[in-house]
Design an enzyme around this catalytic site. Structure first.
Site, mmCIF file in Angstrom:
data_model
loop_
_atom_site.group_PDB
_atom_site.id
_atom_site.type_symbol
_atom_site.label_atom_id
_atom_site.label_comp_id
_atom_site.label_asym_id
_atom_site.label_seq_id
_atom_site.Cartn_x
_atom_site.Cartn_y
_atom_site.Cartn_z
ATOM 1 N N SER A 188 0.851 -1.197 0.000
ATOM 2 C CA SER A 188 0.000 0.000 0.000
ATOM 3 C C SER A 188 0.883 1.242 0.000
ATOM 4 O O SER A 188 1.639 1.478 0.951
ATOM 5 C CB SER A 188 -0.870 0.010 1.256
ATOM 6 O OG SER A 188 -1.333 1.325 1.486
ATOM 7 N N HIS B 236 -1.342 -1.415 -4.148
ATOM 8 C CA HIS B 236 -2.596 -1.105 -3.445
ATOM 9 C C HIS B 236 -2.691 0.410 -3.284
ATOM 10 O O HIS B 236 -1.768 1.063 -2.791
ATOM 11 C CB HIS B 236 -2.590 -1.811 -2.088
ATOM 12 C CG HIS B 236 -3.862 -1.687 -1.334
ATOM 13 N ND1 HIS B 236 -4.974 -2.471 -1.585
ATOM 14 C CD2 HIS B 236 -4.210 -0.875 -0.305
ATOM 15 C CE1 HIS B 236 -5.945 -2.145 -0.753
ATOM 16 N NE2 HIS B 236 -5.512 -1.170 0.037
ATOM 17 N N ASP C 76 -4.914 3.472 -1.791
ATOM 18 C CA ASP C 76 -5.936 3.809 -0.793
ATOM 19 C C ASP C 76 -6.507 5.203 -1.004
ATOM 20 O O ASP C 76 -5.798 6.197 -0.811
ATOM 21 C CB ASP C 76 -5.311 3.762 0.607
ATOM 22 C CG ASP C 76 -5.062 2.338 1.069
ATOM 23 O OD1 ASP C 76 -6.002 1.529 1.018
ATOM 24 O OD2 ASP C 76 -3.920 2.045 1.470
ATOM 25 N N MET D 104 -9.124 8.038 0.247
ATOM 26 C CA MET D 104 -9.905 8.426 1.437
ATOM 27 C C MET D 104 -10.487 9.817 1.228
ATOM 28 O O MET D 104 -9.791 10.705 0.732
ATOM 29 C CB MET D 104 -8.995 8.459 2.665
ATOM 30 C CG MET D 104 -8.287 7.147 2.919
ATOM 31 S SD MET D 104 -7.246 7.288 4.368
ATOM 32 C CE MET D 104 -6.503 5.662 4.381
ATOM 33 N N HIS E 37 -8.588 0.866 -3.541
ATOM 34 C CA HIS E 37 -9.431 0.658 -2.364
ATOM 35 C C HIS E 37 -10.128 1.985 -2.061
ATOM 36 O O HIS E 37 -9.491 2.929 -1.572
ATOM 37 C CB HIS E 37 -8.522 0.206 -1.203
ATOM 38 C CG HIS E 37 -9.240 0.004 0.093
ATOM 39 N ND1 HIS E 37 -8.556 -0.197 1.285
ATOM 40 C CD2 HIS E 37 -10.554 -0.050 0.410
ATOM 41 C CE1 HIS E 37 -9.429 -0.352 2.265
ATOM 42 N NE2 HIS E 37 -10.647 -0.266 1.765
ATOM 43 N N MET F 259 -12.197 4.199 0.028
ATOM 44 C CA MET F 259 -12.764 4.443 1.366
ATOM 45 C C MET F 259 -13.501 5.775 1.288
ATOM 46 O O MET F 259 -13.089 6.781 1.890
ATOM 47 C CB MET F 259 -11.643 4.460 2.412
ATOM 48 C CG MET F 259 -11.115 3.068 2.710
ATOM 49 S SD MET F 259 -9.520 3.095 3.540
ATOM 50 C CE MET F 259 -8.444 3.202 2.127
ATOM 51 N N MET G 283 -11.027 -5.815 6.191
ATOM 52 C CA MET G 283 -10.225 -4.822 6.911
ATOM 53 C C MET G 283 -9.811 -5.405 8.261
ATOM 54 O O MET G 283 -10.662 -5.831 9.047
ATOM 55 C CB MET G 283 -11.025 -3.533 7.164
ATOM 56 C CG MET G 283 -11.218 -2.620 5.971
ATOM 57 S SD MET G 283 -9.727 -2.108 5.103
ATOM 58 C CE MET G 283 -8.708 -1.414 6.394
ATOM 59 N N GLY H 216 -2.558 4.224 8.055
ATOM 60 C CA GLY H 216 -1.575 3.153 8.048
ATOM 61 C C GLY H 216 -1.004 2.996 9.450
ATOM 62 O O GLY H 216 -1.243 3.839 10.333
ATOM 63 N N ASP I 33 -6.224 -6.417 4.773
ATOM 64 C CA ASP I 33 -5.599 -5.088 4.710
ATOM 65 C C ASP I 33 -5.563 -4.458 6.103
ATOM 66 O O ASP I 33 -6.607 -4.224 6.720
ATOM 67 C CB ASP I 33 -6.449 -4.232 3.754
ATOM 68 C CG ASP I 33 -5.889 -2.842 3.533
ATOM 69 O OD1 ASP I 33 -4.781 -2.556 4.005
ATOM 70 O OD2 ASP I 33 -6.578 -2.040 2.865
ATOM 71 N N GLY I 34 -4.323 -4.167 6.574
ATOM 72 C CA GLY I 34 -4.151 -3.453 7.834
ATOM 73 C C GLY I 34 -3.320 -4.239 8.833
ATOM 74 O O GLY I 34 -3.700 -5.341 9.218
HETATM 75 C C1 DX5 Z 1 -5.961 1.618 5.937
HETATM 76 C C2 DX5 Z 1 -5.564 1.268 4.517
HETATM 77 C C3 DX5 Z 1 -4.440 0.299 4.425
HETATM 78 C C4 DX5 Z 1 -3.159 0.785 5.037
HETATM 79 C C5 DX5 Z 1 -2.321 -0.385 5.376
HETATM 80 O O1 DX5 Z 1 -7.140 2.347 5.944
HETATM 81 O O2 DX5 Z 1 -6.664 0.695 3.816
HETATM 82 O O3 DX5 Z 1 -4.225 -0.127 3.077
HETATM 83 O O4 DX5 Z 1 -2.449 1.652 4.221
HETATM 84 O O5 DX5 Z 1 -1.218 0.080 6.082
HETATM 85 P P1 DX5 Z 1 -0.529 -0.787 7.235
HETATM 86 O O6 DX5 Z 1 -0.001 -2.027 6.564
HETATM 87 O O7 DX5 Z 1 0.525 0.121 7.754
HETATM 88 O O8 DX5 Z 1 -1.595 -1.117 8.237
HETATM 89 ZN ZN ZN Z 2 -6.334 -0.327 1.792
#
Ligand code: DX5
Ligand code: ZN
Length: 222
Positions: A8, A33, A35, A37, A66, A68, A137, A144, A175-176
């Site tokens: 990610s 990946h 993300d 937001m 992804h 969000m 999730m 992150g 993921d996470g």
């Molecule tokens: C969180 C994201 C993840 C995140 C993962 O909302 O969807 O993709 O970047 O990061 P890590 O691996 O640090 O949890």
């Molecule tokens: Zn993600």
């Protein structure tokens, strides 16, 4: 099938994004990946369509988007044009989830549904056969570097059971908080795709961290 790894870039050095994508290009990463937001669905704002298009210009790796965001159906075509291969929309953000999944397929992308930690797997029972992937999730979305939620393992087991029972061909992505330790337990439980942010980008040798995750298979001993 070997474990797929999707780093990610949320936790990458964004001032040097080109260099970070180059590193991923030279690595064993399967997908990138991405993300997105919106500050409404999650309490954070990241990046969007123009950044996705810029990343696509400098990589041949599939981009795993992804979303969000609220109203994700509004942006499906935009992300497809920006180079997305797979688009994940959140179960919690879609009133007409089945229609949204059809729209993702109609633009030629793989369709995935993401579920938050509080959303049970059984809610996907009537849509699982339409999905290329489910994203579980393992932290609350938005940031992150958060701690992995242990209940995720039983969700992976429940999802695997559902997929087998419905004779579906859906991949399981988690993921996470994924690192070598949680990653190994996840693949042993039935996870197909590991998303990893901080563990990869904060490693001294990110390429090696990616190779390590790639090597995790159900037969690896702890
Ligand atoms: C969180 C994201 C993840 C995140 C993962 O909302 O969807 O993709 O970047 O990061 P890590 O691996 O640090 O949890
Ligand atoms: Zn993600």
């Amino acid at each position: 099938m070997s474990t797929l790894v999707a780093p990610s870039i949320l936790t990458a050095d964004l001032a040097n994004l080109g260099k970070e994508v180059d590193m991923l290009n030279n690595s064993e990463a399967d997908w990138i990946h991405f993300d997105v937001m919106d500050g409404v669905f999650v309490p954070n704002i990241s990046f969007g369509i123009p950044v996705c298009a810029s990343v696509k210009k400098i990589t041949n790796k599939p981009i795993d988007v992804h979303l969000m965001i609220v109203n994700p159906e509004k942006y499906i075509k935009d992300f497809q044009q920006a180079g997305a291969s797979t688009i994940s929309v959140h179960y919690e953000a879609c009133t007409h989830l089945h229609r949204t999944v059809q729209e993702i397929h109609a633009v030629g992308c793989k369709a995935s549904v993401a579920i938050n930690p509080h959303t049970p797997v059984f809610l996907l029972e009537d849509i699982i056969r339409d999905l290329d992937m489910v994203l579980i999730m393992s932290v609350n979305p938005g940031f992150g570097g958060q701690k992995f939620i242990e209940n995720t393992y039983s969700k992976v087991t429940a999802l695997k059971d559902l997929i087998l029972r419905k004779n579906a061909r859906t991949l399981i992505e988690v993921d996470g908080g994924v690192d070598d330790h949680t990653g190994l337990k996840l693949v042993k439980t039935g996870c197909d795709v590991l998303v990893s942010g901080s563990y990869v980008f904060q490693a001294n040798d990110p390429e090696k961290a990616i190779s390590g995750l790639k090597k995790l298979t159900p037969s690896v001993q702890v």
